[in-house]
Design a protein around this motif. Structure first.
Motif, PDB file in Angstrom:
ATOM      1  N   UNK A  72       0.813  -1.214   0.000  1.00 11.71           N
ATOM      2  CA  UNK A  72       0.000   0.000   0.000  1.00 11.71           C
ATOM      3  C   UNK A  72       0.848   1.265   0.000  1.00 11.71           C
ATOM      4  N   UNK A  73       2.161   1.132  -0.178  1.00 11.53           N
ATOM      5  CA  UNK A  73       3.055   2.288  -0.063  1.00 11.53           C
ATOM      6  C   UNK A  73       2.680   3.401  -1.027  1.00 11.53           C
ATOM      7  N   UNK A  74       2.350   3.053  -2.262  1.00  8.40           N
ATOM      8  CA  UNK A  74       2.015   4.081  -3.248  1.00  8.40           C
ATOM      9  C   UNK A  74       0.594   4.590  -3.097  1.00  8.40           C
ATOM     10  N   UNK A  75      -0.237   3.885  -2.359  1.00 14.39           N
ATOM     11  CA  UNK A  75      -1.648   4.253  -2.248  1.00 14.39           C
ATOM     12  C   UNK A  75      -1.980   4.958  -0.938  1.00 14.39           C
ATOM     13  N   UNK A  76      -1.055   4.967   0.019  1.00 16.24           N
ATOM     14  CA  UNK A  76      -1.370   5.502   1.345  1.00 16.24           C
ATOM     15  C   UNK A  76      -1.757   6.971   1.308  1.00 16.24           C
ATOM     16  N   UNK A  77      -1.043   7.781   0.528  1.00 12.45           N
ATOM     17  CA  UNK A  77      -1.365   9.210   0.465  1.00 12.45           C
ATOM     18  C   UNK A  77      -2.767   9.433  -0.091  1.00 12.45           C
ATOM     19  N   UNK A  78      -3.130   8.638  -1.112  1.00 11.36           N
ATOM     20  CA  UNK A  78      -4.476   8.785  -1.684  1.00 11.36           C
ATOM     21  C   UNK A  78      -5.541   8.356  -0.680  1.00 11.36           C
ATOM     22  N   UNK A  79      -5.293   7.273   0.036  1.00  7.16           N
ATOM     23  CA  UNK A  79      -6.265   6.811   1.031  1.00  7.16           C
ATOM     24  C   UNK A  79      -6.433   7.852   2.131  1.00  7.16           C
ATOM     25  N   UNK A  80      -5.304   8.437   2.565  1.00  4.98           N
ATOM     26  CA  UNK A  80      -5.378   9.484   3.596  1.00  4.98           C
ATOM     27  C   UNK A  80      -6.130  10.707   3.073  1.00  4.98           C
ATOM     28  N   UNK A  81      -5.879  11.080   1.822  1.00  9.91           N
ATOM     29  CA  UNK A  81      -6.594  12.221   1.238  1.00  9.91           C
ATOM     30  C   UNK A  81      -8.097  11.954   1.192  1.00  9.91           C
TER      31      UNK A  81
END
Length: 494
Positions: free
Chosen positions: A243-252
Protein backbone atom coordinates in the motif's frame (compact mmCIF):
# COMPACT_ATOMS: atom_id res chain seq x y z
CA UNK A 1 23.22 28.03 -11.35
CA UNK A 2 26.91 27.68 -10.51
CA UNK A 3 29.28 30.48 -9.54
CA UNK A 4 30.45 31.06 -13.11
CA UNK A 5 26.84 31.58 -14.26
CA UNK A 6 26.21 33.90 -11.34
CA UNK A 7 29.27 36.02 -12.23
CA UNK A 8 28.22 36.17 -15.89
CA UNK A 9 24.64 36.99 -14.89
CA UNK A 10 25.85 39.95 -12.83
CA UNK A 11 27.70 41.31 -15.87
CA UNK A 12 25.42 40.19 -18.72
CA UNK A 13 22.12 38.51 -17.85
CA UNK A 14 21.52 37.84 -21.56
CA UNK A 15 24.63 35.65 -21.89
CA UNK A 16 23.82 33.86 -18.62
CA UNK A 17 20.33 33.07 -19.91
CA UNK A 18 21.74 31.77 -23.21
CA UNK A 19 24.20 29.52 -21.35
CA UNK A 20 21.39 27.99 -19.29
CA UNK A 21 19.17 27.56 -22.39
CA UNK A 22 21.92 25.78 -24.31
CA UNK A 23 22.71 23.58 -21.34
CA UNK A 24 19.04 22.64 -21.04
CA UNK A 25 18.85 21.87 -24.75
CA UNK A 26 21.75 19.42 -24.50
CA UNK A 27 19.79 17.09 -22.14
CA UNK A 28 19.05 13.82 -23.88
CA UNK A 29 15.91 13.05 -21.84
CA UNK A 30 13.45 15.51 -20.37
CA UNK A 31 13.30 13.40 -17.23
CA UNK A 32 17.08 13.62 -16.90
CA UNK A 33 17.29 17.36 -17.15
CA UNK A 34 18.16 19.57 -14.17
CA UNK A 35 16.32 22.68 -15.27
CA UNK A 36 13.77 24.71 -13.38
CA UNK A 37 10.97 22.14 -13.69
CA UNK A 38 13.12 19.35 -12.24
CA UNK A 39 15.03 21.43 -9.70
CA UNK A 40 13.36 19.74 -6.71
CA UNK A 41 13.48 16.24 -8.15
CA UNK A 42 16.68 14.73 -6.73
CA UNK A 43 16.06 11.15 -5.53
CA UNK A 44 18.75 8.81 -4.24
CA UNK A 45 20.78 7.28 -7.05
CA UNK A 46 21.25 3.83 -5.50
CA UNK A 47 19.33 1.32 -3.44
CA UNK A 48 19.86 2.20 0.21
CA UNK A 49 18.89 -0.62 2.57
CA UNK A 50 19.33 1.54 5.65
CA UNK A 51 17.12 4.34 4.33
CA UNK A 52 14.55 1.72 3.45
CA UNK A 53 14.77 0.40 7.01
CA UNK A 54 13.86 3.79 8.47
CA UNK A 55 10.96 4.39 6.12
CA UNK A 56 9.70 0.80 6.12
CA UNK A 57 8.54 0.91 9.72
CA UNK A 58 6.78 4.25 9.18
CA UNK A 59 5.04 3.03 6.03
CA UNK A 60 3.96 -0.18 7.78
CA UNK A 61 2.59 1.75 10.78
CA UNK A 62 0.65 4.10 8.51
CA UNK A 63 -0.70 1.18 6.47
CA UNK A 64 -1.87 -0.54 9.65
CA UNK A 65 -3.52 2.69 10.77
CA UNK A 66 -5.40 2.91 7.46
CA UNK A 67 -6.35 -0.75 7.82
CA UNK A 68 -8.03 0.04 11.13
CA UNK A 69 -9.60 3.40 10.27
CA UNK A 70 -10.22 3.66 6.54
CA UNK A 71 -13.26 2.34 4.69
CA UNK A 72 -11.33 2.56 1.42
CA UNK A 73 -8.43 0.48 2.74
CA UNK A 74 -10.94 -2.07 4.05
CA UNK A 75 -12.49 -2.23 0.57
CA UNK A 76 -9.10 -2.94 -1.02
CA UNK A 77 -8.31 -5.70 1.49
CA UNK A 78 -11.78 -7.18 1.09
CA UNK A 79 -11.32 -7.35 -2.70
CA UNK A 80 -8.13 -9.39 -2.33
CA UNK A 81 -9.58 -11.56 0.42
CA UNK A 82 -12.74 -12.63 -1.38
CA UNK A 83 -11.05 -13.16 -4.77
CA UNK A 84 -7.69 -14.68 -3.80
CA UNK A 85 -8.70 -16.85 -0.85
CA UNK A 86 -12.48 -16.90 -0.95
CA UNK A 87 -13.53 -20.22 0.55
CA UNK A 88 -9.93 -21.46 0.55
CA UNK A 89 -7.71 -23.38 -1.85
CA UNK A 90 -8.72 -27.05 -2.05
CA UNK A 91 -6.14 -29.84 -2.08
CA UNK A 92 -6.37 -32.74 -4.51
CA UNK A 93 -3.82 -35.54 -4.10
CA UNK A 94 -2.68 -36.84 -7.49
CA UNK A 95 -0.85 -40.09 -6.74
CA UNK A 96 -0.72 -42.04 -10.00
CA UNK A 97 -1.01 -45.75 -10.66
CA UNK A 98 0.95 -48.26 -8.64
CA UNK A 99 3.35 -50.87 -10.06
CA UNK A 100 0.46 -53.20 -10.91
CA UNK A 101 -1.31 -50.44 -12.83
CA UNK A 102 -4.07 -49.92 -10.28
CA UNK A 103 -5.38 -46.49 -9.50
CA UNK A 104 -4.59 -45.02 -6.07
CA UNK A 105 -7.98 -43.40 -5.59
CA UNK A 106 -8.31 -44.89 -2.12
CA UNK A 107 -4.94 -43.52 -1.01
CA UNK A 108 -5.69 -40.11 -2.53
CA UNK A 109 -9.02 -39.99 -0.72
CA UNK A 110 -7.34 -40.98 2.56
CA UNK A 111 -4.72 -38.21 2.27
CA UNK A 112 -7.33 -35.60 1.39
CA UNK A 113 -9.45 -36.66 4.37
CA UNK A 114 -6.46 -36.39 6.71
CA UNK A 115 -5.62 -32.96 5.27
CA UNK A 116 -9.17 -31.72 5.85
CA UNK A 117 -9.01 -32.94 9.44
CA UNK A 118 -5.61 -31.31 9.99
CA UNK A 119 -6.88 -28.03 8.50
CA UNK A 120 -9.20 -27.49 11.46
CA UNK A 121 -8.23 -24.78 13.94
CA UNK A 122 -7.42 -27.13 16.81
CA UNK A 123 -5.06 -29.20 14.64
CA UNK A 124 -3.13 -26.85 12.34
CA UNK A 125 -2.79 -23.65 14.38
CA UNK A 126 -0.36 -23.59 17.31
CA UNK A 127 -2.79 -21.26 19.09
CA UNK A 128 -5.80 -23.37 18.16
CA UNK A 129 -7.80 -20.30 17.10
CA UNK A 130 -7.74 -20.31 13.29
CA UNK A 131 -8.47 -22.88 10.63
CA UNK A 132 -6.22 -23.12 7.58
CA UNK A 133 -8.73 -21.15 5.52
CA UNK A 134 -8.76 -18.37 8.10
CA UNK A 135 -4.95 -18.42 8.21
CA UNK A 136 -4.82 -18.01 4.43
CA UNK A 137 -7.15 -15.00 4.65
CA UNK A 138 -5.00 -13.42 7.37
CA UNK A 139 -1.79 -14.04 5.41
CA UNK A 140 -3.13 -12.25 2.33
CA UNK A 141 -4.17 -9.31 4.50
CA UNK A 142 -0.71 -9.11 6.11
CA UNK A 143 0.93 -9.47 2.69
CA UNK A 144 -0.93 -6.40 1.42
CA UNK A 145 -0.67 -4.25 4.55
CA UNK A 146 2.69 -5.24 6.07
CA UNK A 147 4.35 -6.33 2.84
CA UNK A 148 5.14 -9.85 4.07
CA UNK A 149 4.61 -12.50 6.74
CA UNK A 150 6.27 -15.46 8.43
CA UNK A 151 4.97 -19.02 8.75
CA UNK A 152 7.04 -21.06 11.21
CA UNK A 153 6.84 -24.86 11.09
CA UNK A 154 6.77 -26.23 14.64
CA UNK A 155 6.29 -29.62 16.29
CA UNK A 156 4.50 -30.24 19.58
CA UNK A 157 3.60 -33.27 21.68
CA UNK A 158 0.48 -34.35 19.86
CA UNK A 159 0.12 -38.00 19.00
CA UNK A 160 -2.14 -37.44 16.02
CA UNK A 161 -1.08 -34.09 14.54
CA UNK A 162 2.31 -33.05 15.95
CA UNK A 163 2.96 -30.65 13.06
CA UNK A 164 1.58 -27.13 13.65
CA UNK A 165 1.85 -23.65 12.14
CA UNK A 166 2.94 -20.53 13.97
CA UNK A 167 2.19 -17.25 12.22
CA UNK A 168 4.54 -14.34 12.99
CA UNK A 169 4.35 -10.77 11.78
CA UNK A 170 7.24 -8.79 10.37
CA UNK A 171 6.99 -6.46 13.37
CA UNK A 172 8.48 -9.22 15.51
CA UNK A 173 11.88 -9.21 13.79
CA UNK A 174 14.76 -7.97 15.93
CA UNK A 175 16.21 -5.12 13.87
CA UNK A 176 19.06 -4.05 16.19
CA UNK A 177 21.43 -7.04 15.89
CA UNK A 178 24.80 -6.12 14.32
CA UNK A 179 26.10 -9.65 13.60
CA UNK A 180 25.81 -13.29 14.61
CA UNK A 181 28.97 -15.43 14.62
CA UNK A 182 30.61 -13.29 11.91
CA UNK A 183 27.48 -13.43 9.77
CA UNK A 184 25.67 -10.30 8.69
CA UNK A 185 22.28 -9.68 10.27
CA UNK A 186 20.29 -7.03 8.42
CA UNK A 187 17.05 -6.06 10.12
CA UNK A 188 16.71 -9.43 11.79
CA UNK A 189 17.60 -11.50 8.72
CA UNK A 190 20.84 -13.49 9.00
CA UNK A 191 22.55 -13.76 5.61
CA UNK A 192 25.38 -15.74 4.06
CA UNK A 193 27.87 -14.47 1.47
CA UNK A 194 25.25 -14.79 -1.29
CA UNK A 195 22.64 -12.73 0.59
CA UNK A 196 20.66 -15.91 1.13
CA UNK A 197 18.71 -16.05 4.42
CA UNK A 198 20.22 -18.51 6.89
CA UNK A 199 18.10 -17.73 9.92
CA UNK A 200 15.67 -15.18 11.30
CA UNK A 201 15.99 -13.41 14.66
CA UNK A 202 12.71 -12.58 16.40
CA UNK A 203 12.13 -10.46 19.46
CA UNK A 204 11.53 -12.37 22.66
CA UNK A 205 8.22 -11.42 24.20
CA UNK A 206 7.44 -11.92 27.88
CA UNK A 207 4.67 -14.18 29.14
CA UNK A 208 2.08 -11.40 29.10
CA UNK A 209 2.90 -10.52 25.49
CA UNK A 210 2.89 -6.83 26.33
CA UNK A 211 6.60 -6.03 26.62
CA UNK A 212 9.83 -7.08 24.98
CA UNK A 213 13.10 -8.17 26.47
CA UNK A 214 15.61 -5.62 25.24
CA UNK A 215 18.56 -7.88 24.45
CA UNK A 216 17.04 -11.35 24.08
CA UNK A 217 16.06 -12.79 20.72
CA UNK A 218 14.86 -16.10 19.32
CA UNK A 219 16.84 -17.50 16.39
CA UNK A 220 14.97 -19.79 13.98
CA UNK A 221 16.66 -21.57 11.09
CA UNK A 222 15.50 -20.52 7.64
CA UNK A 223 14.58 -24.11 6.72
CA UNK A 224 11.84 -23.98 9.38
CA UNK A 225 10.48 -20.61 8.24
CA UNK A 226 8.41 -19.58 5.23
CA UNK A 227 9.06 -15.88 4.62
CA UNK A 228 6.96 -14.33 1.86
CA UNK A 229 7.41 -10.81 0.52
CA UNK A 230 7.46 -9.13 -2.87
CA UNK A 231 11.03 -8.62 -4.01
CA UNK A 232 11.41 -5.87 -6.59
CA UNK A 233 15.15 -5.18 -6.34
CA UNK A 234 18.14 -7.60 -6.37
CA UNK A 235 19.53 -6.08 -3.14
CA UNK A 236 16.21 -6.09 -1.30
CA UNK A 237 16.31 -8.01 2.00
CA UNK A 238 13.04 -7.06 3.67
CA UNK A 239 9.48 -6.34 2.66
CA UNK A 240 7.71 -3.08 1.87
CA UNK A 241 3.96 -2.60 2.23
CA UNK A 242 2.07 -3.02 -1.02
CA UNK A 243 0.00 0.00 0.00
CA UNK A 244 3.06 2.29 -0.06
CA UNK A 245 2.02 4.08 -3.25
CA UNK A 246 -1.65 4.25 -2.25
CA UNK A 247 -1.37 5.50 1.34
CA UNK A 248 -1.37 9.21 0.46
CA UNK A 249 -4.48 8.78 -1.68
CA UNK A 250 -6.26 6.81 1.03
CA UNK A 251 -5.38 9.48 3.60
CA UNK A 252 -6.59 12.22 1.24
CA UNK A 253 -9.91 10.40 0.78
CA UNK A 254 -10.35 10.06 4.54
CA UNK A 255 -9.60 13.71 5.21
CA UNK A 256 -11.78 14.86 2.33
CA UNK A 257 -14.76 12.82 3.55
CA UNK A 258 -14.24 14.15 7.07
CA UNK A 259 -14.14 17.75 5.81
CA UNK A 260 -17.27 17.24 3.73
CA UNK A 261 -19.01 15.68 6.73
CA UNK A 262 -18.18 18.69 8.89
CA UNK A 263 -19.43 21.06 6.20
CA UNK A 264 -22.69 19.14 5.87
CA UNK A 265 -23.21 19.24 9.63
CA UNK A 266 -22.57 22.99 9.65
CA UNK A 267 -25.04 23.53 6.78
CA UNK A 268 -27.66 21.59 8.72
CA UNK A 269 -27.32 23.81 11.80
CA UNK A 270 -29.31 26.90 12.77
CA UNK A 271 -27.88 29.36 15.26
CA UNK A 272 -29.74 32.05 17.21
CA UNK A 273 -28.27 35.31 18.47
CA UNK A 274 -29.87 37.67 20.95
CA UNK A 275 -29.71 41.33 19.91
CA UNK A 276 -29.89 43.67 22.89
CA UNK A 277 -31.10 47.26 22.49
CA UNK A 278 -29.57 48.47 25.73
CA UNK A 279 -26.96 46.98 28.05
CA UNK A 280 -28.14 45.03 31.04
CA UNK A 281 -27.81 47.08 34.25
CA UNK A 282 -29.29 46.90 37.74
CA UNK A 283 -32.83 48.23 37.86
CA UNK A 284 -33.30 48.31 34.07
CA UNK A 285 -34.18 45.68 31.48
CA UNK A 286 -35.92 43.39 33.96
CA UNK A 287 -38.17 40.57 32.79
CA UNK A 288 -41.74 39.95 33.95
CA UNK A 289 -40.44 38.25 37.06
CA UNK A 290 -38.39 41.27 37.98
CA UNK A 291 -35.05 39.60 37.20
CA UNK A 292 -32.79 39.55 34.17
CA UNK A 293 -33.11 36.42 32.03
CA UNK A 294 -29.80 34.74 31.26
CA UNK A 295 -29.47 33.05 27.87
CA UNK A 296 -26.42 30.97 28.79
CA UNK A 297 -26.90 27.29 28.02
CA UNK A 298 -30.29 27.79 26.38
CA UNK A 299 -31.03 25.77 23.23
CA UNK A 300 -33.88 25.52 20.76
CA UNK A 301 -36.29 22.61 20.94
CA UNK A 302 -39.50 21.80 19.02
CA UNK A 303 -42.60 23.49 20.44
CA UNK A 304 -40.72 25.52 23.04
CA UNK A 305 -42.20 28.73 24.55
CA UNK A 306 -39.82 31.25 26.04
CA UNK A 307 -39.49 34.90 26.96
CA UNK A 308 -36.84 37.54 26.41
CA UNK A 309 -35.63 40.53 28.36
CA UNK A 310 -37.33 43.78 27.43
CA UNK A 311 -35.77 45.25 24.28
CA UNK A 312 -34.05 42.00 23.20
CA UNK A 313 -34.60 40.59 19.73
CA UNK A 314 -33.89 37.19 18.19
CA UNK A 315 -31.90 36.92 14.99
CA UNK A 316 -31.48 33.52 13.31
CA UNK A 317 -28.40 32.55 11.37
CA UNK A 318 -28.96 29.79 8.80
CA UNK A 319 -25.77 28.97 6.89
CA UNK A 320 -26.19 29.27 3.16
CA UNK A 321 -24.34 27.14 0.73
CA UNK A 322 -24.53 23.91 -1.20
CA UNK A 323 -23.06 20.52 -0.41
CA UNK A 324 -19.91 19.66 -2.32
CA UNK A 325 -20.18 17.04 -5.01
CA UNK A 326 -17.83 14.40 -3.66
CA UNK A 327 -18.69 11.69 -6.16
CA UNK A 328 -16.27 12.65 -8.94
CA UNK A 329 -13.36 13.42 -6.64
CA UNK A 330 -13.72 10.21 -4.62
CA UNK A 331 -14.15 8.18 -7.80
CA UNK A 332 -10.86 9.58 -9.10
CA UNK A 333 -9.09 8.70 -5.86
CA UNK A 334 -10.49 5.17 -5.90
CA UNK A 335 -9.38 4.71 -9.51
CA UNK A 336 -5.84 5.83 -8.68
CA UNK A 337 -5.63 3.57 -5.62
CA UNK A 338 -7.03 0.57 -7.48
CA UNK A 339 -4.77 1.15 -10.49
CA UNK A 340 -1.71 1.30 -8.26
CA UNK A 341 -2.60 -2.16 -6.92
CA UNK A 342 -3.39 -3.56 -10.36
CA UNK A 343 -7.16 -3.66 -9.87
CA UNK A 344 -10.09 -2.04 -11.60
CA UNK A 345 -12.27 0.65 -10.09
CA UNK A 346 -15.24 -1.73 -9.94
CA UNK A 347 -13.33 -4.40 -8.00
CA UNK A 348 -12.59 -1.98 -5.17
CA UNK A 349 -15.67 0.27 -5.16
CA UNK A 350 -18.27 -2.39 -6.09
CA UNK A 351 -19.86 0.35 -8.18
CA UNK A 352 -21.22 -1.25 -11.36
CA UNK A 353 -23.55 1.55 -12.40
CA UNK A 354 -21.39 2.74 -15.31
CA UNK A 355 -20.33 -0.56 -16.88
CA UNK A 356 -21.63 -2.67 -19.72
CA UNK A 357 -21.26 -6.40 -20.22
CA UNK A 358 -18.13 -5.97 -22.34
CA UNK A 359 -16.42 -3.49 -20.02
CA UNK A 360 -17.32 -5.50 -16.92
CA UNK A 361 -15.97 -8.69 -18.48
CA UNK A 362 -12.75 -7.02 -19.62
CA UNK A 363 -12.19 -5.54 -16.18
CA UNK A 364 -12.91 -8.91 -14.57
CA UNK A 365 -10.41 -10.63 -16.86
CA UNK A 366 -7.65 -8.18 -15.90
CA UNK A 367 -8.52 -8.43 -12.21
CA UNK A 368 -8.38 -12.22 -12.33
CA UNK A 369 -4.84 -12.06 -13.67
CA UNK A 370 -3.80 -10.21 -10.53
CA UNK A 371 -5.71 -12.57 -8.26
CA UNK A 372 -4.39 -15.70 -9.98
CA UNK A 373 -0.82 -14.51 -9.64
CA UNK A 374 -1.33 -14.10 -5.92
CA UNK A 375 -3.10 -17.46 -5.72
CA UNK A 376 -0.12 -19.09 -7.41
CA UNK A 377 2.19 -17.45 -4.89
CA UNK A 378 0.04 -18.68 -2.01
CA UNK A 379 -0.15 -22.22 -3.42
CA UNK A 380 3.47 -22.68 -4.51
CA UNK A 381 5.34 -20.84 -1.79
CA UNK A 382 3.10 -21.36 1.24
CA UNK A 383 0.66 -24.24 0.94
CA UNK A 384 2.92 -26.66 -0.96
CA UNK A 385 5.79 -26.55 1.59
CA UNK A 386 3.21 -26.95 4.36
CA UNK A 387 1.64 -29.93 2.58
CA UNK A 388 5.01 -31.64 2.07
CA UNK A 389 5.83 -31.19 5.74
CA UNK A 390 2.39 -32.55 6.62
CA UNK A 391 2.99 -35.73 4.58
CA UNK A 392 6.37 -36.26 6.26
CA UNK A 393 4.76 -35.87 9.68
CA UNK A 394 1.96 -38.31 8.84
CA UNK A 395 4.50 -40.85 7.53
CA UNK A 396 6.75 -40.55 10.59
CA UNK A 397 3.82 -40.99 12.97
CA UNK A 398 2.71 -44.12 11.09
CA UNK A 399 -0.69 -42.73 10.09
CA UNK A 400 0.31 -42.80 6.42
CA UNK A 401 1.50 -46.35 5.84
CA UNK A 402 3.49 -46.23 2.60
CA UNK A 403 6.55 -48.54 2.67
CA UNK A 404 8.40 -46.88 -0.22
CA UNK A 405 7.43 -43.30 0.66
CA UNK A 406 11.00 -42.07 1.17
CA UNK A 407 12.27 -43.81 -1.98
CA UNK A 408 9.47 -42.52 -4.23
CA UNK A 409 8.65 -39.33 -2.40
CA UNK A 410 8.14 -37.31 -5.56
CA UNK A 411 5.45 -39.71 -6.73
CA UNK A 412 3.52 -39.70 -3.46
CA UNK A 413 3.65 -35.93 -3.03
CA UNK A 414 2.02 -35.17 -6.39
CA UNK A 415 -0.92 -32.83 -5.89
CA UNK A 416 -2.74 -29.80 -7.25
CA UNK A 417 -4.43 -26.81 -5.61
CA UNK A 418 -7.85 -25.80 -6.86
CA UNK A 419 -8.54 -22.11 -6.20
CA UNK A 420 -12.04 -20.83 -5.46
CA UNK A 421 -14.14 -20.55 -8.56
CA UNK A 422 -15.64 -17.40 -10.01
CA UNK A 423 -19.14 -16.91 -11.36
CA UNK A 424 -20.02 -15.80 -14.86
CA UNK A 425 -21.34 -12.34 -15.67
CA UNK A 426 -23.80 -13.64 -18.28
CA UNK A 427 -24.07 -17.48 -18.07
CA UNK A 428 -25.74 -17.81 -21.48
CA UNK A 429 -23.03 -15.89 -23.32
CA UNK A 430 -20.24 -17.58 -21.37
CA UNK A 431 -21.57 -21.10 -21.99
CA UNK A 432 -22.05 -20.38 -25.69
CA UNK A 433 -18.52 -18.96 -25.98
CA UNK A 434 -17.03 -21.95 -24.14
CA UNK A 435 -18.93 -24.39 -26.34
CA UNK A 436 -17.69 -22.73 -29.53
CA UNK A 437 -14.12 -22.55 -28.15
CA UNK A 438 -14.16 -26.28 -27.32
CA UNK A 439 -15.62 -27.28 -30.69
CA UNK A 440 -13.05 -25.19 -32.59
CA UNK A 441 -10.14 -26.32 -30.35
CA UNK A 442 -9.46 -22.81 -29.13
CA UNK A 443 -9.82 -23.75 -25.47
CA UNK A 444 -9.66 -26.76 -23.18
CA UNK A 445 -11.99 -28.22 -20.61
CA UNK A 446 -9.17 -28.10 -18.08
CA UNK A 447 -8.89 -24.30 -18.24
CA UNK A 448 -12.66 -23.75 -18.31
CA UNK A 449 -13.15 -25.98 -15.26
CA UNK A 450 -10.22 -24.34 -13.45
CA UNK A 451 -11.88 -20.92 -13.82
CA UNK A 452 -14.83 -22.27 -11.87
CA UNK A 453 -12.61 -23.84 -9.21
CA UNK A 454 -13.21 -27.42 -10.36
CA UNK A 455 -11.07 -30.32 -11.58
CA UNK A 456 -11.93 -31.30 -15.15
CA UNK A 457 -11.33 -34.99 -14.42
CA UNK A 458 -13.81 -34.89 -11.55
CA UNK A 459 -16.32 -33.09 -13.79
CA UNK A 460 -16.09 -35.82 -16.44
CA UNK A 461 -16.26 -38.62 -13.86
CA UNK A 462 -19.32 -37.09 -12.23
CA UNK A 463 -21.05 -36.50 -15.57
CA UNK A 464 -20.33 -40.09 -16.66
CA UNK A 465 -21.75 -41.40 -13.39
CA UNK A 466 -24.87 -39.25 -13.76
CA UNK A 467 -25.43 -40.34 -17.38
CA UNK A 468 -24.92 -43.99 -16.47
CA UNK A 469 -27.33 -43.72 -13.55
CA UNK A 470 -29.90 -41.93 -15.74
CA UNK A 471 -29.65 -44.68 -18.36
CA UNK A 472 -30.19 -47.31 -15.69
CA UNK A 473 -33.29 -45.48 -14.47
CA UNK A 474 -34.61 -45.03 -18.00
CA UNK A 475 -33.99 -48.70 -18.72
CA UNK A 476 -36.01 -49.63 -15.63
CA UNK A 477 -38.83 -47.35 -16.70
CA UNK A 478 -38.90 -48.86 -20.19
CA UNK A 479 -38.96 -52.40 -18.83
CA UNK A 480 -41.86 -51.51 -16.53
CA UNK A 481 -43.67 -49.92 -19.47
CA UNK A 482 -43.13 -53.07 -21.57
CA UNK A 483 -44.49 -55.25 -18.76
CA UNK A 484 -47.57 -53.04 -18.47
CA UNK A 485 -48.19 -53.25 -22.20
CA UNK A 486 -47.85 -57.04 -22.08
CA UNK A 487 -50.34 -57.23 -19.20
CA UNK A 488 -52.85 -55.15 -21.15
CA UNK A 489 -52.52 -57.44 -24.15
CA UNK A 490 -53.16 -60.51 -21.99
CA UNK A 491 -56.27 -58.94 -20.50
CA UNK A 492 -57.61 -58.08 -23.96
CA UNK A 493 -57.04 -61.61 -25.18
CA UNK A 494 -58.79 -63.01 -22.11
Amino acid sequence: MNWIDRVIASISPRWAYKRMAWRSGMDLFDSGGRGRLNANWNPAQKYDQFRMARERAVIRARAQDMERNSDLAAAVLSAFDRNVVGSGLVLQAKIGQDVAGNENDELNAKIEKMWREWSKAENCDITGTQSLEEIESMLIRRYIVDGGFFVVKVYVKDRRFPFKLQIRSVDELATNLPAYHDRRVIEGVELDQYNRPVAYHFKKIDASGLSEFSNETVRIEARDVIYIFKKTHPQQIREVSLLATALNRIKDANQFIEAVGIKERVLACMAVFIKKREPTSPGRGLGPSGQNISYDGMTLSPGMIGELNPGDEVQTVIPSGQASNTKDFLATLVRLIAAGLGLSYEAVSRDLSQVTYSSARQGLIEDRKVFRKMQRMLADRVLTPIYLEFLDAMHLTGQLNIPDYLKNKERYTAHVWIPPGSSWIDPTKEVTANKIALETNQDTLQRIAAERGEDWREVLKQRAAEIRYMQELMGGVESVADDNEGADDDESVA
